[in-house]
Design an enzyme around this catalytic site. Sequence first.
Site, PDB file in Angstrom:
ATOM      1  N   ARG A 270     -77.719  72.330  32.460  1.00 14.22           N
ATOM      2  CA  ARG A 270     -78.466  71.795  31.309  1.00 14.22           C
ATOM      3  C   ARG A 270     -77.805  72.227  30.008  1.00 14.22           C
ATOM      4  O   ARG A 270     -77.596  71.423  29.097  1.00 14.22           O
ATOM      5  CB  ARG A 270     -79.920  72.280  31.374  1.00 14.22           C
ATOM      6  CG  ARG A 270     -80.686  71.590  32.488  1.00 14.22           C
ATOM      7  CD  ARG A 270     -82.141  72.008  32.540  1.00 14.22           C
ATOM      8  NE  ARG A 270     -82.856  71.185  33.503  1.00 14.22           N
ATOM      9  CZ  ARG A 270     -83.830  71.609  34.298  1.00 14.22           C
ATOM     10  NH1 ARG A 270     -84.230  72.873  34.249  1.00 14.22           N
ATOM     11  NH2 ARG A 270     -84.418  70.779  35.129  1.00 14.22           N
TER      12      ARG A 270
ATOM     13  N   HIS B  93     -85.252  82.396  36.415  1.00 14.89           N
ATOM     14  CA  HIS B  93     -85.406  80.964  36.123  1.00 14.89           C
ATOM     15  C   HIS B  93     -86.797  80.783  35.522  1.00 14.89           C
ATOM     16  O   HIS B  93     -87.724  80.326  36.163  1.00 14.89           O
ATOM     17  CB  HIS B  93     -85.258  80.173  37.432  1.00 14.89           C
ATOM     18  CG  HIS B  93     -85.345  78.695  37.256  1.00 14.89           C
ATOM     19  ND1 HIS B  93     -84.592  77.993  36.352  1.00 14.89           N
ATOM     20  CD2 HIS B  93     -86.092  77.762  37.903  1.00 14.89           C
ATOM     21  CE1 HIS B  93     -84.878  76.705  36.440  1.00 14.89           C
ATOM     22  NE2 HIS B  93     -85.790  76.536  37.377  1.00 14.89           N
TER      23      HIS B  93
ATOM     24  N   ASP C   6     -79.639  75.790  35.241  1.00 10.04           N
ATOM     25  CA  ASP C   6     -79.839  76.129  33.823  1.00 10.04           C
ATOM     26  C   ASP C   6     -78.513  76.005  33.064  1.00 10.04           C
ATOM     27  O   ASP C   6     -78.487  75.527  31.923  1.00 10.04           O
ATOM     28  CB  ASP C   6     -80.425  77.545  33.706  1.00 10.04           C
ATOM     29  CG  ASP C   6     -81.811  77.641  34.362  1.00 10.04           C
ATOM     30  OD1 ASP C   6     -82.538  76.630  34.338  1.00 10.04           O
ATOM     31  OD2 ASP C   6     -82.158  78.711  34.902  1.00 10.04           O
TER      32      ASP C   6
ATOM     33  N   ARG D 230     -93.888  77.888  35.718  1.00 11.19           N
ATOM     34  CA  ARG D 230     -93.420  78.058  37.103  1.00 11.19           C
ATOM     35  C   ARG D 230     -94.236  79.138  37.810  1.00 11.19           C
ATOM     36  O   ARG D 230     -94.496  79.060  39.000  1.00 11.19           O
ATOM     37  CB  ARG D 230     -91.937  78.416  37.120  1.00 11.19           C
ATOM     38  CG  ARG D 230     -91.032  77.299  36.614  1.00 11.19           C
ATOM     39  CD  ARG D 230     -89.565  77.686  36.747  1.00 11.19           C
ATOM     40  NE  ARG D 230     -88.663  76.669  36.197  1.00 11.19           N
ATOM     41  CZ  ARG D 230     -88.268  76.627  34.924  1.00 11.19           C
ATOM     42  NH1 ARG D 230     -88.686  77.540  34.067  1.00 11.19           N
ATOM     43  NH2 ARG D 230     -87.446  75.677  34.507  1.00 11.19           N
TER      44      ARG D 230
HETATM   45  C1  LAC Z   1     -86.743  72.861  36.709  1.00 10.60           C
HETATM   46  C2  LAC Z   1     -87.731  73.236  37.734  1.00 10.60           C
HETATM   47  C3  LAC Z   1     -87.569  72.458  38.968  1.00 10.60           C
HETATM   48  O1  LAC Z   1     -86.176  73.757  36.061  1.00 10.60           O
HETATM   49  O2  LAC Z   1     -87.729  74.602  37.938  1.00 10.60           O
HETATM   50  O3  LAC Z   1     -86.540  71.666  36.532  1.00 10.60           O
END
Ligand code: LAC
Length: 307
Positions: A150, A174, A147, A87
């Site tokens: 997920r 992030h 996050d 990123r």
């Molecule tokens: C992600 C990116 C978009 O975590 O930062 O999928």
Amino acid sequence: MKITVVGAGNVGASVAQRIVDKSLARELVLIDVIEGMPQGKALDMFESSPIDGSDVHAIGSNDYATTVNSDLVVITSGIARKPGMSRDDLQNTNAAIVKSVTENIVKYSPNALILMVANPLDVMTYVAMKVSGHPRNRVIGMAGVLDSARFRSFIAEALSVSVADVQAMVLGGHGDSMVPLVRFTTVAGIPITELLPKETIDNIVKRTRNGGIEIVNYLKTGSAYYAPSASTVQMVEAIVKDKKRILPSSVWLEGEYNLKGVIVGVPIKLGASGCEEIIQLSLTDEEQSALEKSANDVRENIAKLNI
Ligand code: LAC
């Protein structure tokens, strides 16, 4: 309520569509530099609204004058990652884009709340705060919700239970050093350490940290947008409906969590005025040092900015 979404790419368009689907605004402006694209996508969304019973009037534009008097602006613009990129590799390009977007937004909507979605997320949130001159409660970054989503998905899958029963909190930047807080992760109130062996939890933590790149490696030409847009719109809804939800979000810290002068994800109370409170958890030494490491990574990148 008037909401502007800047960037009509996959993330921006998906955010806009979810806002229309959920009737979260009266007026929605989709902005992009590419001529015709925001107009076409917004018109297509508007034409879907009778079917969904939504009264959001979506319009697309290349001109920031259309965004005048927005209450909330979601910034998704910038380039996305390709395989092999972190990123942070996006930083220089996206900082210039986010700077110019923020200047335009502030010109037409000086009172708008800014929700940052562009990467590298924490650094771009800083750019928008610095360029807008807004107080910290009005510039917030989306990533902790993604996050955590997920993390929750992988736990639900491992246990074969409903995602609705999995609560989790991922703090930090992030980036690769994000901090999934296993101690605060529960399934219907039961700590996951009671339900899953350590090795499985460690693997889930690792997969969560790599959640973004796992998708980039499949897609090859871009990054994730379904979960990022869902996460963004959960935050939009919290603001629009003044829900005062407790969501991990990136905000400027002024001593909270022993961190000062940096932006990272921490639990906040999110409502109509933006970040209404930073919720302070007492962390173990190990959790605190992981958070500090993550904050330092963000701090180093902020220092490299040339804005
Ligand atoms: C992600 C990116 C978009 O975590 O930062 O999928």
